[in-house]
Design a protein around this motif. Structure first.
Motif, short mmCIF file in Angstrom:
data_model
loop_
_atom_site.label_atom_id
_atom_site.label_comp_id
_atom_site.label_asym_id
_atom_site.label_seq_id
_atom_site.Cartn_x
_atom_site.Cartn_y
_atom_site.Cartn_z
N LEU A 195 14.36 40.39 -30.21
CA LEU A 195 15.15 39.65 -31.20
C LEU A 195 14.61 38.24 -31.39
O LEU A 195 14.50 37.75 -32.53
CB LEU A 195 16.62 39.59 -30.76
N ALA A 196 14.24 37.59 -30.27
CA ALA A 196 13.68 36.24 -30.38
C ALA A 196 12.35 36.27 -31.11
O ALA A 196 12.07 35.39 -31.95
CB ALA A 196 13.51 35.63 -28.98
N ASP A 197 11.51 37.25 -30.82
CA ASP A 197 10.22 37.38 -31.52
C ASP A 197 10.42 37.60 -33.02
O ASP A 197 9.67 37.06 -33.85
CB ASP A 197 9.41 38.53 -30.94
N GLN A 198 11.44 38.40 -33.37
CA GLN A 198 11.70 38.65 -34.79
C GLN A 198 12.15 37.37 -35.49
O GLN A 198 11.73 37.08 -36.62
CB GLN A 198 12.76 39.73 -34.95
N LEU A 199 12.99 36.59 -34.84
CA LEU A 199 13.43 35.32 -35.43
C LEU A 199 12.24 34.36 -35.59
O LEU A 199 12.12 33.68 -36.61
CB LEU A 199 14.51 34.70 -34.56
N ASP A 200 11.38 34.30 -34.58
CA ASP A 200 10.19 33.45 -34.68
C ASP A 200 9.29 33.90 -35.82
O ASP A 200 8.71 33.07 -36.53
CB ASP A 200 9.41 33.47 -33.36
N GLU A 216 3.12 40.53 -46.34
CA GLU A 216 3.20 39.55 -45.24
C GLU A 216 4.53 39.67 -44.50
O GLU A 216 4.57 39.51 -43.26
CB GLU A 216 3.02 38.14 -45.79
N TRP A 217 5.59 39.95 -45.23
CA TRP A 217 6.87 40.19 -44.56
C TRP A 217 6.80 41.44 -43.69
O TRP A 217 7.34 41.49 -42.58
CB TRP A 217 8.00 40.34 -45.58
N GLU A 218 6.13 42.49 -44.20
CA GLU A 218 6.01 43.72 -43.42
C GLU A 218 5.27 43.48 -42.11
O GLU A 218 5.60 44.06 -41.08
CB GLU A 218 5.29 44.80 -44.24
N GLU A 219 4.26 42.62 -42.15
CA GLU A 219 3.52 42.31 -40.93
C GLU A 219 4.39 41.57 -39.91
O GLU A 219 4.10 41.60 -38.70
CB GLU A 219 2.30 41.44 -41.27
N ARG A 220 5.44 40.93 -40.41
CA ARG A 220 6.30 40.16 -39.51
C ARG A 220 7.52 40.93 -39.04
O ARG A 220 8.34 40.40 -38.30
CB ARG A 220 6.74 38.87 -40.21
N ARG A 221 7.65 42.16 -39.46
CA ARG A 221 8.76 42.99 -38.97
C ARG A 221 8.49 43.44 -37.54
O ARG A 221 7.37 43.79 -37.18
CB ARG A 221 8.95 44.23 -39.86
N LEU A 309 17.24 29.02 -33.19
CA LEU A 309 18.05 30.16 -32.75
C LEU A 309 17.22 31.08 -31.85
O LEU A 309 17.72 31.60 -30.85
CB LEU A 309 18.59 30.93 -33.95
N ALA A 310 15.95 31.27 -32.19
CA ALA A 310 15.07 32.11 -31.35
C ALA A 310 14.97 31.55 -29.94
O ALA A 310 15.00 32.30 -28.95
CB ALA A 310 13.69 32.20 -31.99
N ALA A 311 14.88 30.24 -29.83
CA ALA A 311 14.81 29.61 -28.50
C ALA A 311 16.09 29.85 -27.72
O ALA A 311 16.06 30.11 -26.50
CB ALA A 311 14.54 28.12 -28.64
N VAL A 312 17.23 29.78 -28.39
CA VAL A 312 18.51 30.02 -27.73
C VAL A 312 18.59 31.45 -27.23
O VAL A 312 19.01 31.72 -26.09
CB VAL A 312 19.67 29.71 -28.70
N VAL A 313 18.18 32.40 -28.08
CA VAL A 313 18.24 33.81 -27.70
C VAL A 313 17.32 34.09 -26.52
O VAL A 313 17.68 34.79 -25.57
CB VAL A 313 17.85 34.71 -28.90
#
Length: 376
Positions: A195-200, A216-221, A309-313
């Motif tokens: 989840l944190a990686d996805q937010l990053d 580019e969005w697909e590469e980030r999924r 938020l990624a850092a918090v998770v």
């Protein structure tokens, strides 16, 4: 006479024993192996006693008792009882198939094929559940081994000793039940990282000077679904293991901590899923600028809030919420400026992003506020 151990020495031994018991209770592979070995040994001893009292037919088939013990100790304390019942039922069904077939057909390759076919079909009976494979095994044992002896005596010994062994296994499970906290903790760790990686990845996509392209969005999924499924299965197994478990009280703090953490990550998963949908569908360079959910003025503030938020998770309960709260305030300020000279449709999706981030932070704050009781 041997010297009485010093209090300090006794304390060290007790602490080491306590750590060993706790480690075995939370690492299921080693714990299952130890429980199965102890149960199998005890079942063999009980079968030996039965063989002494009733040598005919039990003395020659003691090895079936450890088999039943292993079946009973391969799952949780609550499930071991139902598994033992289903295994016994499957054995009876398989034995009946072999017995009836042996009455009408000679024991040859055709008979073996018929028995396996019929037993396999009966193994599909839903009541047998994951013990269905015992139907075919029982049928072959009774046909091949029992066929050369008094079949009724063999069936009695086979079923009886498996039941005795399963009973021993159930008792061992009740005395030292499994509590698979380590696997559920590892699954939650994995989900947290995904989840944190996805937010990053979402934040990284918004840091550029332009909206990302669809590819580019697909590469980030990120593959969030497998991590979610793994965490859910591990949580269900841990929850089931708590039934009839005398060791839950000793690990009460850790159990409750995992339950709170699971609830927090469930909210975070829903938030991340919604954020992925909003951004990948609404902030792309192939859309008209007027139809994008953010635009140049909001992309950077949203990216900063997502990164915080990624850092918090990733950091869990020890995370400092202040940077994330500050990022959200700055995002709200940017959104207010956008609303001052835009239309209602321009900021609805951006407002949903803010609410999603705040919902995740609220869940984290609530989880962090839970009292930490520790292990009892």
């Amino acid at each position: 006479m041997p010297e009485t151990p010093l209090p300090a020495t006794r304390l060290v031994v007790r602490r080491r024993a306590s750590r060993s018991v706790r480690w075995m209770a939370t690492h299921p592979a080693w714990a299952v192996a130890l429980r199965s070995g102890i149960a199998a040994g005890l079942a063999w001893w009980v079968a030996w006693l039965i063989g002494l009292a009733f040598p005919d037919p039990f003395a020659d088939y003691r090895y079936y008792a450890p088999l039943g013990a292993v079946v009973a100790t391969s799952s949780t304390a609550a499930r071991s009882v139902s598994q033992s019942v289903r295994a016994t039922l499957a054995i009876v069904v398989g034995a009946a198939v072999a017995g009836v077939t042996d009455l009408v057909l000679p024991t040859d390759s055709l008979t073996v094929a018929v028995v396996v076919i019929v037993a396999s079909l009966l193994a599909g009976w839903r009541t047998l559940g994951d013990m269905a494979s015992w139907t075919v095994t029982s049928a072959l044992f009774v046909l091949v081994i029992g066929g050369s002896r008094d079949q009724s005596e063999f069936v009695l010994a086979y079923i009886g000793l498996v039941v005795v062994g399963a009973g021993v296994g159930v008792l061992v499970n009740l005395v030292a039940p499994p509590l698979p906290l380590a696997p559920s903790e590892a699954a939650l760790d994995e989900l947290e990282d995904v989840l944190a990686d996805q937010l990053d990845a979402l934040a990284d996509g918004l840091h550029g000077d332009r909206a990302p392209r669809p590819e580019e969005w697909e590469e980030r999924r990120r593959a969030v679904a497998p991590a979610v499924d793994g965490a859910r299965r591990a949580a269900e197994e841990a929850r089931e293991a708590q039934r009839l478990n005398v060791r839950v009280r000793r690990h009460r703090g850790r159990v409750e901590d995992q339950e709170v953490r699971s609830e927090r990550l469930s909210v975070t998963t829903a938030v991340v899923t919604d954020l992925v949908r909003i951004l990948t569908e609404g902030e792309r360079d192939d859309l008209d600028p007027d139809r994008r959910v953010l635009g140049a003025e909001l992309r950077h503030p949203v990216a900063e809030a997502l990164g915080a938020l990624a850092a918090v998770v990733r950091e869990g309960p020890a995370a400092d919420l202040d940077p994330a709260l500050l990022a959200v305030r700055e995002l709200r300020a940017a959104l207010a400026r956008q609303r001052a000279h835009g239309t209602g449709d321009d900021y609805l999706a951006a407002g949903a992003i803010v609410l999603d981030i705040e919902r995740a932070l609220d869940a984290h704050r609530a989880a962090s506020a839970e009292p930490d009781e520790g292990d009892v």
